[in-house]
Each structure stands twice: as structure tokens, then as C-alpha cells.
Enzyme design. Structure first.
Site, PDB file in Angstrom:
ATOM      1  CG  PHE A 152      66.504 -24.091  -3.364  1.00  0.00           C
ATOM      2  CD1 PHE A 152      67.570 -23.477  -2.717  1.00  0.00           C
ATOM      3  CD2 PHE A 152      65.369 -24.404  -2.623  1.00  0.00           C
ATOM      4  CE1 PHE A 152      67.496 -23.181  -1.355  1.00  0.00           C
ATOM      5  CE2 PHE A 152      65.297 -24.114  -1.264  1.00  0.00           C
ATOM      6  CZ  PHE A 152      66.365 -23.496  -0.641  1.00  0.00           C
ATOM      7  CG  ASP A 189      61.419 -29.953  -4.645  1.00  0.00           C
ATOM      8  OD1 ASP A 189      60.339 -29.406  -4.333  1.00  0.00           O
ATOM      9  OD2 ASP A 189      62.504 -29.664  -4.090  1.00  0.00           O
ATOM     10  CE  LYS A 216      59.090 -22.117  -1.400  1.00  0.00           C
ATOM     11  NZ  LYS A 216      59.449 -20.782  -0.968  1.00  0.00           N
ATOM     12  CB  THR A 245      57.878 -35.437  17.641  1.00  0.00           C
ATOM     13  OG1 THR A 245      59.049 -35.947  18.256  1.00  0.00           O
ATOM     14  CG2 THR A 245      56.820 -35.180  18.709  1.00  0.00           C
TER      15      THR A 245
END
Lengths: 500, 500
Positions: B217, B326, B357, B381
């Protein structure tokens, strides 16, 4: 100087309204001292060229950690006020770019300082929830008071997200899910759908497309990037999707002199759009949705008429495509209406409207049928940030209390008239002055001249941004007044005179 | 009861250390009253089943605005403390799920409340900068004190982003840019590169791929989603890329009984990975990067040995693919080391490490050569949020001051030993207890039984989450102590007994 006087009166009146009513705080000896500072300065004040020596040193330091090629200078946000951004060398600039159009009501607005000083909000600041599973008690009320209070026509549903790209990515997903549910007659997905999607295959991961427009900008994550076509540097070297790209009208200015040509140009673009939809359907990659900005911002402040958007909305309906209006840069009031699409005068302007920047939180509104049918389809850990919702609610209060949409309409008129005058004065240098509210732009004869103008203006205390090949875009906050425009026009005129 | 006593002592000692030193604040009559509340409660306290009537009413209200299929209940974050989440019906639950593993040091940690009450931070809270062009003065120092102080081995560069998906999307882009620059011999892109990318065509938008693992995931935006393979509901109906997917080892437990089988399984997966890299190169979609979680979290807490990751790293190097670890869910200390990949014992564990997280800000570390060669290639941005960097710096202070990595290692041992005991006690119900630090999981005999256990545990004041097909994952914060484990084991045992 009249503008200085007005500025001070404005500042004092705001102090009286907001600061003096704020409860005192023993923590806040520094903040209390700041309360005596005006909420806006009375003009730019330059001490060095920009970037100054302190900015240069910090840029070097940051260069050890990140690419600093885009760094303009380092800021002293504590000392910045209202329309003025102060840098670390003590330079104070009139900010008509506002952090890429993302500061709604100026720097350190007293109402926001007061809000963030309120101990009742502390818990929100330190406990970021997973909003999709465990929202705070005040979440529905807060959405109602903030985002839903400015919901576009026909939309009572909103999904918050952390930024503009995530907003558009999830809006695209919502359109794909809607489209496939239609195709399946709203029955359950097949076993083949379920198993094939796990290994990135059709039919579970279908060959659908989003139609976008040349010159459009919708973000830089890979789904968004497939619909972004403003500058090559954004897209180069990143794999993408074979999705249709339609031409966006290139209007000729002044509009009143080119009525017929512009109408023809818009008709041409609509025809080409419809052709692309048909062509991609024939290719086996049907268009699930159309995404468009009401004004192409990053791509050069390209406008189109309400008729064009009405025509496009009809084409979307005719071909069963969703219609997604990306208001990430245009939303939040700078066009004089809260949403730029309101200028189209339509009851049913869109299926999805996405936002971020001046709204402080990302997200998208959608019509009921675009709500995902099942949980966890539109989902991530945070799904926004309640701290930003809090700030937005207060920004909306300020917009209402201070009539900032009306003010922006008024300032916008003064700004565009000023640009028309300059354009008449410098015909070889300037062209195509255009805008809605204070969301204005003007073209410079070429890119090197534009760069020179931007840098010289900055050294004189005027912070502006470019867009497109050779445009300057004006993106002041909503507290940009007539007297700021006077200051801007004076300095800009001086800079233009240097390039005559 | 021993755990209650310990809990109180702990609370009082923390109060003394932190609360009583905090400067008083006249704003904070409510906050001051709260200072007398303990920083952690002494156990769950249930008043209704969950969701209770107030949660039900709020869910109905929110249902008018959003899909509420995933809502568990509504929370009272003000009253939540340490390891205990309090809901709007007054139920107090021991939280071993922590907002999908995103609360690092418990609710309302005094150090964070103090930080956010400091008026010197007000300006950061109300003026969100465009970090890529106009960073605040303290930005380089803040990165050095926070993210760089815990940088993975071999990495001194970090890019912040707003969330986990944006972090991975931009990490993928960095790998694609790196790969194409290598292919071009670091010369400038051709005119054809530039023009073709604007219309989503090769060679400007190349046919490159990211290799991911079945069960992995990495997020839900469209680039990330092409590498996510944990549950069909995430991927269904969303167009994707034809990218290679390798098998992730399925280890048999207990590990010491299946040494040979597990080594064979890992060798099989490595071989298949290498085959896929070759195959996709032959297909004309070379693998620019490999992305993997140190522990597949969402996919079912699937572990692999350090040898597997070392082998994979070698394969990546051999074939010229970037190696992206990851750590969005595994990072931040719960495995007992700050990064889970530290357990591999490698000097050069990765080219890119992404996080979010518990780090509170998203972002990714990278080796020097993965910094984009030009400005505006990795850009948006906001590019993160300095408010979150502030919070992270203080979280890291607390982790160091309170030795939370060592504490987590200790708690983790108690937790896994408790799970082993329960597994021995309920052999038909539980299997495959596994974990690193407190990042633990256990399998339940089937999905309906898992759901029943999760709901019954919640009604008894124990908040847990599922992952994979039939696992329960344990994701306490870093302030989860031995005595919390006692409370957990007692309640969990009661619930399991109901399912025997």
C-alpha cells in the site's frame, strides 16, 4: 500622500474593532506588543536589493538540504502585515502574488491571530484526527459554517483534502467511479472487476479518460499531471495517460473590438472538444469527465466567455461526461464573486468544484450522485485538517463582516482601469490587460523583459508573479484596497519607464 | 490493581515535569483547569456501546454532507489523554490504533499543548507560506532540528510534502527524472522531449514503470494507486498504469520452525522480482524504481527478513533501478528504531525514504543524486506546512527526553509475548503473532470472527484496527507502556473467550 492617510485610518479602525477586544494573555507579552503595530503598513520600504544578504545566506544553507532554484527570498512572517510581506533583510514589499495566490485576507490578520490564541482550539492543533473514521464532535457543524456556507449552486456535499492536487486526484476518482457505476447499471462489480483491478488490468482498472485543455493546470501528482498542460518543466520525464486534450480559446483583446473573432474561436474550441470526446470513445478510452479552470491561471490567465462554459457544460451532459470545475486558484473571492464560475450565471454550473489555496483546506464539492457508493473508495488517513477548517470559518467571517467581495469588485475595477491606462501609455511593452475582480493579468512584449520588470519591481518593493509565456498575474489578497492600487501603479509605472 | 497505581505515578510525575513548569495563561482558564487532569487515564471507562447515541446523531448529520460508511464514532479530542481516546458519549477507550497509526506521542501531550500555546508560534499558524519560493527564516534550522536529526543513513536531503500520497507521488517523479537524466547522459532534454510531453506523448512522457509488490500500500492518488495492491476497493474503477507487480514473501510462523521454507520463499520472490524487471525492460517499460514497505502494513502486516531487503537492494543496483523505501506507516519509532529499515543493518539502505503519519508532515529523504536538476520539477504551492514541522521538532524532543524508542522496544517485547501466550491459549482462533517493537499483528481464523472481535473489544474500551484479509494490527503510540499492555491483554482475553 492620500494613500498613507487612508491606510492608517483603516489600520486604526481595525485595531479598535479587533485587537482591543481580544482578551489579554500573560503568555503574550510579545503578541500584546504586536497588537500596537498597525495591521497594514503605509507603503513599501526597501533596505537592500532582493534577495538581500541574509536571504542569500539562508538560501545557501537550505541549498544543502533542497533544490533552491525557485527560492525568491526568505521571509519574516512575524513582521509581515496585511498586504505587506517583510523579508529577513528588513525589506517590506507590497505583495500582489500572495504565496501563489493562497493568502486570503493578508498576513497576520488580527481575527486569525485571535482565533489561534484561543485555548479552546489547542486540542485541534495538537490532535490531528483521521477524519474519515474518527471525526471531532464539531466537524459537521464546522463544515456547515465554513465550506457549506459558500457551496456552489446545486451542491450540498463536500469532501475535504489536504491540498489542491489531492483534491483533483480524488475528484477524478469520484468521476471514474460514477461513470463505471452508470455503465454497470449500479449493480455490484463482477468477480473479474475485483480480481483484475488488483493487478492493474481491465476491466477492474478501466481505460477511461479525463478531457483537459491545452494551457490548463490541475496539479502535479500523476493523475493531475496528465491533465496539466501549462509548462513542459512540470511534465517532462513523468509517465502519463493517453487522455484527450482540447484547445482552450485564445481571445483577442480588447474584447469589444473582437466580438465576432472571439465567438468564432470559442465555437472552434467547443467543436474540437466534442470531436475529441467522440474520438476517444472510438479509441476505447471514453471520457468520464471534463476538467477546466474558469480562468486558466498558471497557463497565462486565459479567459473565456460565459457562453463558452455554457456550451461546454451542454457538451458534457450530451455525452454523459462529468463536468469538473477546478477553482483551486480562482476560488475564494478574488474575482469579486466567491467562485469564478458564478460569473457564468448558471443554476447548474458543474458536477464537481475543487478548491484549495485561499480556502486554506483542499477539497471538492460535488452533486449527490458523485458521492462514492461505498466507504473507503475516496479515503486517506487525514482527509484534510480541522485546523485549516477553523481558519477558513474565520476567514469567511471576515469576508462577510468587511464586505470583501464588494471591496474586491471595487478594487478590481480600479486595478484594471489602471492597467488599461498603462497599456495605452506603453503600447510596445504591454498588451492584453484582462481580469475579473482583482484576478488580473497583462502581457509583456517578451519573456526577458517580463523577468527584468518582475525583478526591478521587486527591488522597488512590489512583489508580482508571472504566468504563461509572458504574462504578469496580479493576485492580491482580498484586503487589497484602492490606495494599494495607487502605490502599485506608481511603482509599476516607474519600472515600465525603465523598459520603454 | 498494579497497573492503575503505576499509571497514576507516571501521570503525576509527568505533570510535575511538564505541566507545573508551563507558564500560566489568563486566556486559559479552561486549559488551566485541564492541567490538573492527568496526562493519561488509568483505564477504559465505558458508558454506552459504541457508537453511542450522540455519535449516531452526528453520523446522521454528517451523512447529509459526506459518505459516512467508514465512520467509527465521533471523538471528544479535548478530553482524550495519552493512550486514551474519549468519544462524544463519554466512553474512554485504550487506543491501539491511534488514528490509523498517526498519533506519535498520545493525545494532548503537555509538551505539544505548551508549544501551540506559545505566542511566538502564532505567526506560523496563521501565515502558511509557499515553502518552495518564500520560506520563513527558521525553515533551514527547523529542518535540521527536526527531519534531518533523524535522517536515514546516507541521506542529508529532505523534501517536505503535505501528506503520504503526495510524498510518494513526488518520490516517484524524482525517480523518473533521475532515470531519464541518466539515460540522456545528463544533457539537456531535446526539443522533441519538451514538445511531446506537453501532449502526453513519448519521449517527453516516457514509458517508464515503478515495480511494486502484491499486498503493498503506497497511497490512493493515481501514481501511488498504480503501486497499491492491498484491497480491491482502493483500486476498482480507477484507470492505472501497466507496471510490474512482484510477489512479497508470505512467511510461515513461528519463524524459527520454518527457517528453510521462509528462506526459499524469499528467494522465490527475489527471483520473480528480477524476472519482472527484465520482462518490463523487454516490453519497453523499464523499471525506474522499486517501491516497498519494510513491513506491508495495510496489506496484512507482512514481514520479510533483512536478507530479503538486502537482496532486493542488490537487484535494484544491478539493474539500475532506484530503491524507494516507503516508511509512511513504519517510520517514527514504533518498531523500536526510528525507521524500520534500520533493522536491516545496512549502511546504504535506500535511495529514497518517504514518510508521513507519525512524522506529522509528509515528505521524503533522498540521496543527493535524486534531487531534481532544475527548479519547479518537484514543486507545488505549499510543499508541506511549517506548523507540522514545529510539532514534529517537539515530538522528537519528547522521544529523546523520554527514551521512547527504548520504551517501545521494551513494551513491544511485552506485547508480542502476550500475543504468543494468547495464541497458545486460543489455537483455533489466533495464529501468526508477529511484530517488531509495538508494530505487531495477529491473524484471526476468519474475517467475520475478526469483525466480531474488533466490535466487542471496542465495546469493552479497546480500540483496534484490522489489516489484510483477517489480521488485527496493533498500532499504539510511543507512550504505550507495560501497564497498558496488561490492560489490553486482560480485555482482549475476555473478548477472545467469547469467541472460543
Amino acid at each position: 500622500m492620500a494613500s498613507t492617510l487612508i491606510s492608517r485610518q483603516f489600520s486604526l479602525s481595525l485595531q479598535k474593532n479587533l485587537w482591543l477586544n481580544a482578551p489579554a494573555c500573560r503568555y503574550a507579552s510579545k503578541a500584546a506588543a504586536k497588537a500596537e503595530v498597525e495591521v497594514d503598513y503605509d507603503g513599501p520600504l526597501m533596505k537592500t536589493s532582493v534577495p538581500g544578504p541574509r536571504s542569500e545566506a539562508l538560501t545557501k544553507q537550505l541549498g544543502e538540504i533542497q533544490n533552491v532554484g525557485a527560492i525568491n527570498f526568505f521571509c519574516n512572517y512575524e513582521e509581515s502585515r496585511g498586504n505587506y510581506l517583510v523579508d529577513v533583510d528588513g525589506n517590506r514589499m507590497l505583495d500582489i502574488y500572495t504565496q501563489i495566490s493562497s493568502i486570503p485576507i493578508g498576513y497576520n490578520h488580527p481575527a486569525l491571530l485571535k482565533l489561534m490564541s484561543n485555548p479552546n482550539n489547542l486540542s485541534t492543533l495538537v490532535n490531528r484526527p483521521a477524519l474519515g473514521i474518527l471525526p471531532p464532535e464539531n466537524f459537521p457543524d464546522n463544515l456547515a459554517e465554513s465550506l457549506l456556507s459558500v457551496a456552489p449552486s446545486g451542491m450540498s456535499r463536500v469532501q475535504t483534502m489536504a491540498c489542491g492536487s489531492c483534491s483533483n486526484e480524488n475528484a477524478y476518482k469520484a468521476m471514474f467511479i460514477w461513470y463505471r457505476n452508470k455503465e454497470r447499471g449500479h449493480s455490484n462489480p463482477s468477480e473479474e472487476d475485483i480480481s483484475s483491478c488488483m493487478i492493474n488490468k481491465t476491466p477492474g482498472c478501466p481505460e477511461l479518460s479525463i478531457l483537459s485543455f491545452m494551457g490548463g493546470f490541475h496539479g502535479r501528482t500523476m493523475g493531475c499531471l496528465a491533465t496539466t498542460h501549462s509548462k513542459a518543466i512540470h511534465k517532462l520525464d513523468v509517465p502519463t495517460f493517453d487522455w484527450p486534450i482540447a484547445p482552450f480559446p485564445r481571445l483577442q483583446y480588447p474584447l469589444e473590438e473582437f466580438t465576432r473573432e472571439n465567438a468564432q474561436e470559442e465555437a472552434r474550441c467547443l467543436e474540437e472538444t466534442e470531436d475529441q470526446i467522440v474520438k476517444w470513445r472510438q479509441k476505447g478510452k471514453p471520457v468520464a469527465g471534463i476538467v477546466i479552470e474558469p480562468i486558466q491561471a498558471e497557463g497565462g490567465d486565459n479567459h473565456a466567455s460565459p457562453n463558452f462554459f455554457k456550451g461546454l457544460r451542454k457538451i458534457a451532459s450530451k455525452h454523459g461526461c462529468a463536468f469538473h470545475v477546478d477553482e483551486v486558484q480562482t476560488g475564494g473571492g478574488t474575482t469579486g464573486k466567491f467562485w469564478a464560475h458564478e460569473h457564468w450565471g448558471m443554476d447548474d454550473p458543474a458536477d464537481i468544484v475543487s478548491f484549495s489555496k485561499k480556502l486554506l483546506t483542499g477539497g471538492y464539492y460535488h452533486k449527490n450522485e458523485f458521492q462514492a457508493d461505498k466507504a473507503y473508495r475516496i479515503f486517506n488517513t487525514w482527509m484534510g485538517d480541522p485546523t485549516k477548517n477553523l481558519l477558513l470559518a474565520e476567514v469567511l467571517n471576515v469576508i462577510r463582516r468587511e464586505n470583501l467581495l464588494e471591496e474586491t469588485t471595487r478594487s478590481g475595477k480600479a486595478l484594471i482601469n489602471g492597467l488599461y491606462e498603462l497599456q495605452a501609455q506603453y503600447p510596445g511593452l504591454l498588451s492584453r490587460a484582462r481580469g475579473q475582480g482583482t484576478f488580473c493579468a497583462i502581457d509583456i512584449c517578451d519573456d526577458p523583459t517580463r523577468s527584468s520588470i518582475l525583478l526591478k519591481a521587486r527591488d522597488k518593493g512590489l512583489l508580482l508573479g508571472g504566468c504563461g509565456d509572458r504574462s504578469i498575474r496580479f493576485r492580491p489578497s482580498l484586503v487589497f484596497k484602492d490606495y494599494h492600487i495607487d502605490i502599485f501603479l506608481n511603482i509599476f509605472n516607474d519600472v515600465l519607464a525603465m523598459h520603454k
